[in-house]
Each structure stands twice: as C-alpha cells, then as structure tokens.
Design an enzyme around this catalytic site. Structure first.
Site, PDB file in Angstrom:
ATOM      1  N   HIS A 270       0.861  -1.203   0.000  1.00  0.00           N
ATOM      2  CA  HIS A 270       0.000   0.000   0.000  1.00  0.00           C
ATOM      3  C   HIS A 270       0.885   1.237   0.000  1.00  0.00           C
ATOM      4  O   HIS A 270       1.974   1.246   0.541  1.00  0.00           O
ATOM      5  CB  HIS A 270      -0.891   0.005   1.257  1.00  0.00           C
ATOM      6  CG  HIS A 270      -2.072   0.896   1.128  1.00  0.00           C
ATOM      7  ND1 HIS A 270      -2.021   2.225   1.428  1.00  0.00           N
ATOM      8  CD2 HIS A 270      -3.321   0.654   0.685  1.00  0.00           C
ATOM      9  CE1 HIS A 270      -3.208   2.772   1.213  1.00  0.00           C
ATOM     10  NE2 HIS A 270      -4.019   1.847   0.750  1.00  0.00           N
ATOM     11  N   ASP A 327      -7.981  -5.283  -0.550  1.00  0.00           N
ATOM     12  CA  ASP A 327      -8.352  -6.079  -1.730  1.00  0.00           C
ATOM     13  C   ASP A 327      -7.966  -7.541  -1.635  1.00  0.00           C
ATOM     14  O   ASP A 327      -8.322  -8.335  -2.515  1.00  0.00           O
ATOM     15  CB  ASP A 327      -7.685  -5.477  -2.968  1.00  0.00           C
ATOM     16  CG  ASP A 327      -8.217  -4.082  -3.248  1.00  0.00           C
ATOM     17  OD1 ASP A 327      -7.412  -3.149  -3.372  1.00  0.00           O
ATOM     18  OD2 ASP A 327      -9.451  -3.930  -3.298  1.00  0.00           O
TER      19      ASP A 327
HETATM   20  C1  SDX Z   1      -6.028   0.340  -3.014  1.00  0.00           C
HETATM   21  O1  SDX Z   1      -4.311   4.749  -1.814  1.00  0.00           O
HETATM   22  C2  SDX Z   1      -5.310   4.120  -1.293  1.00  0.00           C
HETATM   23  O2  SDX Z   1      -5.801   4.425  -0.224  1.00  0.00           O
HETATM   24  C3  SDX Z   1      -5.843   2.998  -2.143  1.00  0.00           C
HETATM   25  C4  SDX Z   1      -6.883   2.099  -1.482  1.00  0.00           C
HETATM   26  C5  SDX Z   1      -8.197   2.821  -1.258  1.00  0.00           C
HETATM   27  O3  SDX Z   1      -8.959   2.392  -0.394  1.00  0.00           O
HETATM   28  O4  SDX Z   1      -8.482   3.779  -2.035  1.00  0.00           O
HETATM   29  O5  SDX Z   1      -6.404   1.590  -0.251  1.00  0.00           O
HETATM   30  C6  SDX Z   1      -7.235   0.915  -2.384  1.00  0.00           C
HETATM   31  O6  SDX Z   1      -5.701   0.728  -4.101  1.00  0.00           O
HETATM   32  C7  SDX Z   1      -5.215  -0.678  -2.269  1.00  0.00           C
HETATM   33  C8  SDX Z   1      -3.949  -1.144  -3.077  1.00  0.00           C
HETATM   34  C9  SDX Z   1      -4.432  -2.172  -4.062  1.00  0.00           C
HETATM   35  N1  SDX Z   1      -3.359  -2.533  -5.012  1.00  0.00           N
HETATM   36  C10 SDX Z   1      -2.783  -3.734  -4.926  1.00  0.00           C
HETATM   37  O7  SDX Z   1      -3.010  -4.573  -4.066  1.00  0.00           O
HETATM   38  C11 SDX Z   1      -1.841  -4.012  -6.083  1.00  0.00           C
HETATM   39  C12 SDX Z   1      -0.578  -4.676  -5.527  1.00  0.00           C
HETATM   40  N2  SDX Z   1       0.122  -3.692  -4.760  1.00  0.00           N
HETATM   41  C13 SDX Z   1       1.229  -2.993  -5.372  1.00  0.00           C
HETATM   42  O8  SDX Z   1       1.024  -2.737  -6.749  1.00  0.00           O
HETATM   43  C14 SDX Z   1       1.709  -1.842  -4.538  1.00  0.00           C
HETATM   44  O9  SDX Z   1       1.782  -2.260  -3.228  1.00  0.00           O
HETATM   45  C15 SDX Z   1       0.999  -0.513  -4.562  1.00  0.00           C
HETATM   46  C16 SDX Z   1       0.740  -0.037  -5.951  1.00  0.00           C
HETATM   47  C17 SDX Z   1      -0.299  -0.597  -3.820  1.00  0.00           C
HETATM   48  C18 SDX Z   1       1.933   0.431  -3.893  1.00  0.00           C
HETATM   49  O10 SDX Z   1       3.120   0.382  -4.669  1.00  0.00           O
HETATM   50  P1  SDX Z   1       4.400   1.161  -4.211  1.00  0.00           P
HETATM   51  O11 SDX Z   1       4.107   2.592  -4.095  1.00  0.00           O
HETATM   52  O12 SDX Z   1       5.571   0.747  -5.046  1.00  0.00           O
HETATM   53  O13 SDX Z   1       4.595   0.576  -2.752  1.00  0.00           O
HETATM   54  P2  SDX Z   1       5.837   0.770  -1.898  1.00  0.00           P
HETATM   55  O14 SDX Z   1       6.572   2.012  -2.244  1.00  0.00           O
HETATM   56  O15 SDX Z   1       5.409   0.580  -0.489  1.00  0.00           O
HETATM   57  O16 SDX Z   1       6.764  -0.485  -2.325  1.00  0.00           O
HETATM   58  C19 SDX Z   1       7.902  -0.766  -1.547  1.00  0.00           C
HETATM   59  C20 SDX Z   1       8.614  -1.857  -2.307  1.00  0.00           C
HETATM   60  C21 SDX Z   1       8.858  -1.534  -3.766  1.00  0.00           C
HETATM   61  O17 SDX Z   1      10.068  -2.191  -4.108  1.00  0.00           O
HETATM   62  P3  SDX Z   1      11.421  -1.282  -4.224  1.00  0.00           P
HETATM   63  O18 SDX Z   1      11.147  -0.242  -5.297  1.00  0.00           O
HETATM   64  O19 SDX Z   1      11.623  -0.674  -2.848  1.00  0.00           O
HETATM   65  O20 SDX Z   1      12.483  -2.292  -4.608  1.00  0.00           O
HETATM   66  O21 SDX Z   1       7.826  -3.063  -2.303  1.00  0.00           O
HETATM   67  C22 SDX Z   1       7.568  -3.451  -3.648  1.00  0.00           C
HETATM   68  C23 SDX Z   1       7.753  -2.234  -4.514  1.00  0.00           C
HETATM   69  O22 SDX Z   1       8.137  -2.620  -5.818  1.00  0.00           O
HETATM   70  N3  SDX Z   1       6.160  -3.891  -3.670  1.00  0.00           N
HETATM   71  C24 SDX Z   1       5.764  -5.120  -3.930  1.00  0.00           C
HETATM   72  C25 SDX Z   1       4.361  -5.085  -3.803  1.00  0.00           C
HETATM   73  N4  SDX Z   1       3.966  -3.858  -3.475  1.00  0.00           N
HETATM   74  C26 SDX Z   1       5.095  -3.119  -3.394  1.00  0.00           C
HETATM   75  N5  SDX Z   1       6.430  -6.237  -4.269  1.00  0.00           N
HETATM   76  C27 SDX Z   1       5.672  -7.335  -4.491  1.00  0.00           C
HETATM   77  N6  SDX Z   1       4.309  -7.404  -4.372  1.00  0.00           N
HETATM   78  C28 SDX Z   1       3.638  -6.287  -4.042  1.00  0.00           C
HETATM   79  N7  SDX Z   1       2.298  -6.330  -3.932  1.00  0.00           N
END
Ligand code: SDX
Length: 392
Positions: A270, A327
């Site tokens: 998130h 989700d």
């Molecule tokens: C919602 O914003 C809100 O409030 C949204 C929401 C709402 O109610 O409106 O809560 C609803 O959208 C929830 C999120 C739903 N999406 C997913 O579940 C999709 C899977 N999640 C990822 O795509 C991701 O976690 C995001 C898009 C949600 C956030 O991505 P970020 O900004 O990259 O997250 P981060 O900066 O915390 O990531 C830290 C690291 C990164 O790696 P590095 O660049 O540090 O090497 O963790 C990695 C990311 O690449 N990472 C993941 C991951 N999510 C982040 N690796 C593997 N699996 C994942 N799910």
C-alpha cells in the site's frame, strides 16, 4: 478549527488538501472516519449510517438516519432512457466500462442538479449519485448475463435492494439472505472512503475545475479501475486462482521478489499502510462468517491464509513493510456471494461513491478553493532554435 485536531504527519508540504473526513496512520494501521475507528463502524454501524457520517460529520440520530435513508430511496430509480444506453454496449463489456459511460452520461439526464454554485443542487446530485450507483451496478451485471433489469424495491434496505436487483429475477420472489446482506453492507463500509487515494484525488481535481458532479465521479471510476488501485480485488482473486494450491505459493513469492519479474502479489502492499490494513482484518473475519453461514468451503481461502502467513514471515516483505490490503480477501467473499470477478471493482466504485461525493462536497464548499494545478520538475532540453527539415 474549533474542536477539530489538525494532525501534521510531517508531510504538510506535500499534502494536496486539508480534509476532516478520514484519517489514516499508515505506520500504526489506523483508519478513522470523522474520528470513529473503521473496526467499530464495520462492527456496529450500517453503510447508510456511515454515509450520513461522511457527508455530515456526525453519526445520525435514529430520526436523522430514517430521513436520510428515505431521501436516498427517493432517487434509486434510473431515467428509463438510460436502459437504452446499456443496450449500446456489447454484452461482454466490462462493468467498469459501462459504469464510466453511464455515470458520465447522468448529467445529460439530471440537468437540475449540475449547477455546483447551488448548494441545493449539489445536495440533490450527491443523493442521486449515492442512490443510483447500486441500480447502475446491478444493471451492468444483469446486462452482462442477459437477464432483464429489475427496478429498485424501496421496501428493502439500501444493500438488500442492491442484492435483489443483482440476483433477483422477475419470474420469482427474491429473499434477501440476512447474512449476505450484513456482509455486503460491511464490505461497502470498508470501501466507503480512504483519504486522498488516487481516485479521490482524481474526483477532487476534476471538481476543482467546476465540472459537474456526475462527470467528476465518472473520472473517479475510471481511475479506480486500474489494477494498482481498485482493480486489485479482481486481480487478487485471479492471482489466487492462478496459484491454486498452497504448494505453489513459494514459487509466486519468489516471483513477487524478483525485480525482473513484473508479477506483484495483488492485494498486498500500500502507498500509505506500512502495517496491516485494518480493513483487511475485518474482511478476513467476514470471510469466515459468510463461509460458515453459507456452508461454503472455498480452498482459495486456505491458499490466501497460507500466502499471507508465508509473506508476513518473509524477510523481503518484512523489510518492504508489505501487508495484505483491503483487496486481498474481498474477492473471496464476493465470489462466495455469487459475483463474477468482473463485478468486484464495480462494487468498490459503488461503495466509494459516498466517499468521493463527501470529499467533492468538502472541496467545492470551501470558499477559498481554486482549480487544482499540480506542477512538475522539468527534465527536458533547455531552450534551442528551430531547425528546418532540410538541415536535420
Ligand atoms: C487500493 O491509496 C489508497 O488508499 C488505495 C486504497 C483505497 O482504499 O483507495 O487503499 C485501495 O488501491 C489498495 C492497493 C491495491 N493494489 C494492490 O493490491 C496491487 C498490488 N500492490 C502494489 O502494486 C503496490 O503495493 C501498490 C501499488 C499498492 C503500492 O506500490 P508502491 O508505491 O511501489 O509501494 P511501496 O513504495 O510501499 O513499495 C515498496 C517496495 C517496492 O520495491 P522497491 O522499489 O523498494 O524495490 O515493495 C515493492 C515495490 O516494488 N512492492 C511489492 C508489492 N507492493 C510493493 N512487491 C511485491 N508485491 C507487491 N504487492
């Protein structure tokens, strides 16, 4: 503001706006709506009551709740001409494509609630949007399965009405299952609002230009559709189906950690929560309740539980602070209730409409609000003279 506390989490400089609706502490996994914890609202409140709270700032008295629910029920029907609008789509159109189109078209049918300078028109538009989303979503589902549309039945609750319009057929009476109704209502509460997420920010930005509320909500629906946002519930269940059995989990955990592999654990991670999403806690509990009541035994729930357990104990996920989000479990319940995966994000949009509308009202009623205009960090070429094509 008198009585209200203004908490500065240290990022005021990047804050896009001030708001008193929802407070999130991502490190502590805290989510409050007008000060009330999401866990208490999910346990004790109803979606209509939470809608009133988000719109008005206080929990309603029983008379206020009855009046609000009655007012919403006055707007549940859709202009009959819009039924023709549905028939312009292919039967296999994604329900979110239909929702974008139909909600965007509402301003063509409800001209008397598009003047944002008129507080009364803003109020009617807000009620229309909250009231009509269940009808619009149910019609999108009916159209996709080739069944006739059902008109709303206002003798039912907001959520019961939605369930009947979705799963009922004209040929026989439809009995709302109280366990399913309660679970669905709780799922709507969990999705109602979430501070300045991508789709809410889209609604605010669109609204800041003075666009009519129906167009703004259609913009929010379009943004929510993305798999990184509201589309994650559909993607999370598809991921669990792809993983299948728990013995396949380690392979997918490795893929999720592999920077060269675009695979992500859908329903995990998130932008704000660096702790357990409190909504996921309630969602997991609700799965157990629905499964017990419906005597459902979906092996994917076991796969999800084991995936969570393994990921939460994996050094990569611990270091990146990745936890299940709202989700991760929602698709399992929605599937058990009978929704196809293509309807999951449409349900998220249905519930989030009250948050979008409340946030839009907060923004548009601020006398000091100006059109949004994000700036950029320019990384292009410095100024240079034009070169005619013969010299290139
Ligand atoms: C919602 O914003 C809100 O409030 C949204 C929401 C709402 O109610 O409106 O809560 C609803 O959208 C929830 C999120 C739903 N999406 C997913 O579940 C999709 C899977 N999640 C990822 O795509 C991701 O976690 C995001 C898009 C949600 C956030 O991505 P970020 O900004 O990259 O997250 P981060 O900066 O915390 O990531 C830290 C690291 C990164 O790696 P590095 O660049 O540090 O090497 O963790 C990695 C990311 O690449 N990472 C993941 C991951 N999510 C982040 N690796 C593997 N699996 C994942 N799910």
């Amino acid at each position: 503001q008198t009585g209200a506390f203004t908490y500065d989490p240290g990022f005021t400089s990047t804050a896009s706006c001030e708001s008193s609706l929802t407070y999130i502490d991502g490190d502590e996994g805290v989510l409050l709506h007008r000060g009330y914890p999401i866990g208490q609202l999910a346990e004790h409140s109803s979606f209509m009551e939470v809608s009133y709270l988000l719109l008005n700032g206080e929990l309603p008295s029983s008379e206020e709740l009855d009046e609000f629910s009655y007012t919403i029920s006055r707007h549940t029907m859709l202009h009959e001409q819009l039924a023709t609008f549905y028939r312009g789509f292919r039967r296999d159109a994604h329900p979110m494509a239909i929702m974008c189109g139909v909600v965007g078209a509402l301003s063509a049918f409800y001209h008397d609630s598009t003047d944002i300078a008129d507080p009364q028109q803003r109020k009617i538009a807000s009620h229309r949007l909250i009231a009509k989303m269940p009808t619009i979503a149910a019609m999108a589902y009916k159209y996709s399965v080739g069944q006739p549309f059902l008109y709303p039945d206002n003798s039912l609750s907001y959520t019961g009405n939605f369930l009947r319009m979705t799963f009922g057929v004209p040929a026989e009476p439809y009995e709302v299952n109280p366990v399913v109704e309660r679970a669905m209502d709780r799922i709507f509460i969990l999705h109602a609002d979430h501070e300045q997420n991508a789709s809410t920010s889209t609604v605010r930005l669109a609204g800041s230009s003075g666009a009519n509320p129906f167009a703004c909500i259609a913009a929010g629906i379009a943004c929510l559709w993305g798999p990184a946002h509201g589309g994650a519930n559909e993607a999370a269940l598809n991921m669990l189906k792809e993983i299948g059995t728990p013995d396949k989990i380690p392979h997918y955990i490795d893929r999720a950690k592999d920077k060269n592999d675009p695979f992500r654990l859908m329903g995990f991670g998130h932008r704000v929560y660096k702790n357990y999403d409190p909504r996921a806690t309630v969602m997991q509990k609700t799965v157990r309740e629905v499964f017990e009541a419906l005597k459902v035994n979906d092996p994917l729930f076991e796969t999800a539980l084991q995936l969570e357990e393994i990921a939460l104990n994996d050094p990569y996920f611990i270091e990146k602070k990745l936890f299940p989000n709202v989700d991760f479990y929602s698709g399992i319940i929605l599937s058990a209730i009978g929704f196809p995966t293509t309807m999951f994000t449409a349900l998220f949009a249905l519930a989030r409409t009250v948050g979008w509308v409340a946030q839009w009202n907060e923004m548009i009623s601020d006398p000091g609000q100006k059109i949004g205009r994000p700036r950029q960090l320019y990384t292009g070429p410095t100024e240079r003279d034009y070169v005619t094509v013969d010299k290139r």
